[in-house]
Design an enzyme around this catalytic site. Structure first.
Site, PDB file in Angstrom:
ATOM      1  N   HIS A  34      68.606 -11.878  73.887  1.00 29.52           N
ATOM      2  CA  HIS A  34      67.234 -11.726  73.398  1.00 29.52           C
ATOM      3  C   HIS A  34      67.046 -10.599  72.435  1.00 29.52           C
ATOM      4  CE1 HIS A  34      65.941 -14.899  75.615  1.00 29.52           C
ATOM      5  NE2 HIS A  34      66.526 -14.421  76.686  1.00 29.52           N
ATOM      6  N   GLU A  44      35.116 -24.596  67.213  1.00 29.49           N
ATOM      7  CA  GLU A  44      36.308 -25.014  67.953  1.00 29.49           C
ATOM      8  C   GLU A  44      36.069 -26.279  68.762  1.00 29.49           C
ATOM      9  OE1 GLU A  44      37.508 -21.689  70.424  1.00 29.49           O
ATOM     10  OE2 GLU A  44      35.427 -21.126  70.735  1.00 29.49           O
ATOM     11  N   CYS A  52      40.607 -18.573  62.175  1.00 36.37           N
ATOM     12  CA  CYS A  52      41.305 -17.561  62.962  1.00 36.37           C
ATOM     13  C   CYS A  52      42.280 -18.158  63.957  1.00 36.37           C
ATOM     14  CB  CYS A  52      40.319 -16.632  63.661  1.00 36.37           C
ATOM     15  SG  CYS A  52      39.310 -17.440  64.900  1.00 36.37           S
TER      16      CYS A  52
END
Lengths: 89, 554
Positions: free
Chosen positions: B199, B444, B515
């Site tokens: 990672h 939304e 956004c």
């Protein structure tokens, strides 16, 4: 009982992401889903077991599915293997 | 690769595998981990151990969700997927059975977790596949988090108080450690273990930070020593002499000139407005989740903040924050904006984003349930407290207030009425606020887009939340692997709804921004500009890329 075979084309083999997705798919079904790779065998709904198959690119996976929704499970899983495995990796 | 050449009395050179080319120099800082919590407790009775384990499991699950959300925000959706894998490992039947088995044998919860993790990690390592061996480390990371929950200890090795940029040295870093780290101070990573698949490597690549992995052990005496990290060569030189330093600096100039040419070009855009080739100015704003991200956003040229997720204070408390507490935190945030616009979104929680003390009922279908403005309008006192705090903060900068999850103009009017009441109260109390504060809503839901002409009369701006708009329009959950392709392959309906909203708000002299995640999708930038979008708000890592893209658009 339904079955199909799929040969892994993803260069990374049965790594965490596809194994995770495979297990997620498999869990949606009641049917018992067994995945064979050579001599090894795993429950298709279990991530660690699938990863422990150690299946690499070119390994042939043999799926054996049995249960009330085996038809749908078989179709979905096969489609996942052929169409989505490794997409966008 | 475990070699340390002694060059002279002082300088020491280590070799490893370099990740993401680049040359950096700075002090080394050791990140000390305690992998084994191993404080074996005197074992309570089995029922008690089982209950402790169940509790730790629940907490770890919550923590992984938080880490995943944070990783999505700070690094990227793809890199964040590892936490989903972690959650699956945590809840894997074989793992749980192994824990159960150990508990049945009379082990305490800690020992049971360690044994189960080691058993499965061993199985993965024994396959001899480097990628799967790296996943064995993931399993250990999950186990470590469980053990921390069991012992109630906080993660150690905390370097968050460092004031100067440094090269981080560690045994290896787990995903959870990497994500929770304050990345602005990190010049480079050096890990003893790790591979190009671990990672640290994946994240170093994603963040464009030079790293060296698999160097073997670096002596702890080097903590604090000045060092040169050359990822292209795969070397780390600790306490270099003047000659080495000189040679390195020359190389650094060459390598970095090339690697940073593009970066420098991007940086050159920072203080220039994002203007398309046809001369339209697009505002590039940042999405931020907590105050400290604002400094990063401004450094990366944000023209403002298009979305401040205002939940942070609520999430960090175990009771409702008071108006003064909220005001103090918003005040700090607003002041740090240096006069640029900041859009504060009012509380956006629901059954899927729980805050325990809100005591929201469990729901069959949280995405379609009691959330966002629905909660605020039903529990007006909570809403008013927050609005008053935001209004008071508005006296110190350029604040806009934005309400999520709107479906009708009635809701918008109801919010407006409450906002006006708050203003009248503050006026009577002689408290300062911006009388002209902008008021807007999130688009939304398809309903809000369809009714946008009526709604636009009531507001100053719209901001499109594409994540929810996508899921509500296509009736498909992006988190569900069975249907995620539906979301990826059907952009057009979303774009048409955005177009409706853009036309409506412009007819009423307002502005519109985006956004959601789509705002950072560079394939769509031109389309958004064609639709008349005025502002794009993206998380900090995408700010400069979007700015560059806009300047290339027509």
């Amino acid at each position: 009982m339904k079955e199909f075979t799929y040969t892994i084309e993803d260069p990374n083999g049965m790594h965490a992401r596809p194994a995770g997705k495979l297990a997620t798919y498999a869990k949606q079904f009641d049917a018992d889903i067994r995945v064979h790779a050579g001599e090894k065998e795993s429950d298709g709904k279990r991530l660690l077991a699938l990863m422990s198959l150690g299946a690499t690119c070119g390994t042939e996976l043999h799926f054996i599915i049995s249960g009330s929704d085996e038809e749908a499970a078989c179709e979905q899983l096969e489609r996942f293997c052929r169409e989505s495995w490794g997409r966008g990796e | 690769m475990n070699t340390a050449d002694i060059k002279n009395e002082k300088s020491v050179r280590y070799h490893g595998v370099g990740i993401s080319n680049g040359c950096v120099s700075g002090p080394l800082r050791f990140f000390r981990q305690r992998r084994k919590m191993g404080r074996i407790r005197a074992c309570g009775d089995q029922r008690e151990e089982r209950a402790r384990f169940e509790q730790a499991l629940l907490r770890t699950r919550e923590q992984l969700d938080t880490l995943q959300r944070r990783a999505i925000r700070e690094i990227g959706k793809k890199e964040a997927e590892i936490f989903e894998i972690h959650a699956m490992m945590l809840e894997d039947e074989d793992f749980l059975e192994a824990v159960q088995g150990a508990l049945d044998d009379g082990a305490c919860a800690e020992t049971a977790v360690e044994r189960a993790a080691e058993k499965h990690a061993q199985a993965l390592r024994s396959l001899g596949d480097p990628y799967l061996s790296a996943r064995a480390e993931d399993l250990h990371d999950v186990a470590t988090q469980l053990l921390r929950q069991l012992s109630g200890e906080r993660p150690d090795g905390d370097l968050s108080t460092e004031r100067e940029p440094y090269i981080l040295v560690a045994d290896d870093l787990s995903p959870s450690e990497t994500v929770t780290m304050e990345k602005s101070m990190i010049l480079g990573f050096v890990t003893f273990g790790g591979t190009p698949n671990s990672h640290t490597s994946i994240l170093a690549r994603a963040m464009g930070i030079p790293a060296l992995v698999g160097v073997g052990a670096v002596s702890e005496d080097c903590d604090g020593a000045y060092a040169l990290l050359d990822a292209a060569e795969g070397t780390l030189t600790v306490s270099p002499d003047a000659e080495e330093r000189c040679a390195f600096e020359e190389k650094q100039r060459e390598v970095n000139d090339l690697a940073r040419e593009h970066d420098r070009y991007l940086r050159s855009l920072i203080n220039k407005p994002a203007i398309t080739r046809s001369g339209r100015k697009i505002l590039i704003y940042a999405n931020v989740g907590e105050g400290r991200e604002i400094a990063q956003a401004l450094l990366n040229g944000a023209d403002g903040v298009g979305l401040l997720r205002s939940e942070f204070l609520y999430l960090s408390m175990d009771r409702y924050p008071t108006e003064d507490e909220l005001f103090a935190s918003y005040h700090d945030v607003v002041q740090s904006m240096q006069g640029k616009r900041i859009v504060i979104r009012t509380l956006d929680i629901g059954a899927d984003k729980q805050i325990p003390y809100f005591a929201l009922p469990q729901e069959e279908n949280p995405a379609l349930g009691f959330r966002g403005v629905r909660i605020c309008l039903a529990r007006e006192e909570i809403f008013k407290t927050q609005l008053r705090a935001i209004l008071r903060a508005s006296a110190y900068g350029n604040v806009s207030v934005m309400v999520p999850m709107i479906v009708s103009e009635d809701e918008v009017r109801a919010c407006r009425v409450i906002l006006n009441e708050c203003m009248e109260e503050l006026e009577r109390e002689g408290k300062k606020f911006d009388h002209g504060i902008e008021f807007g809503i999130m688009i939304e839901t398809p309903a809000a887009a369809i009714m946008s002409d009526e709604i636009a009369r009531e507001v100053d701006f719209f901001s499109v939340g594409t994540n929810d708009l996508t899921q509500y329009t296509l009736a498909a959950d992006r988190q569900n692997p069975l249907v995620e392709r539906i979301c990826e392959e059907n952009r057009e309906p979303i774009l048409r709804l955005i177009e409706m909203a853009a036309e409506a708000i412009h007819r009423h002299d307002g502005w519109i921004g985006i956004c959601g995640e789509l705002a950072a999708d560079l394939h769509l930038t031109q389309r958004f500009i064609d639709l008349g979008i005025d502002e794009l708000s993206v998380s900090v890592p995408y700010l400069l890329g979007v700015r560059e893209k806009v300047t290339e658009c027509k």
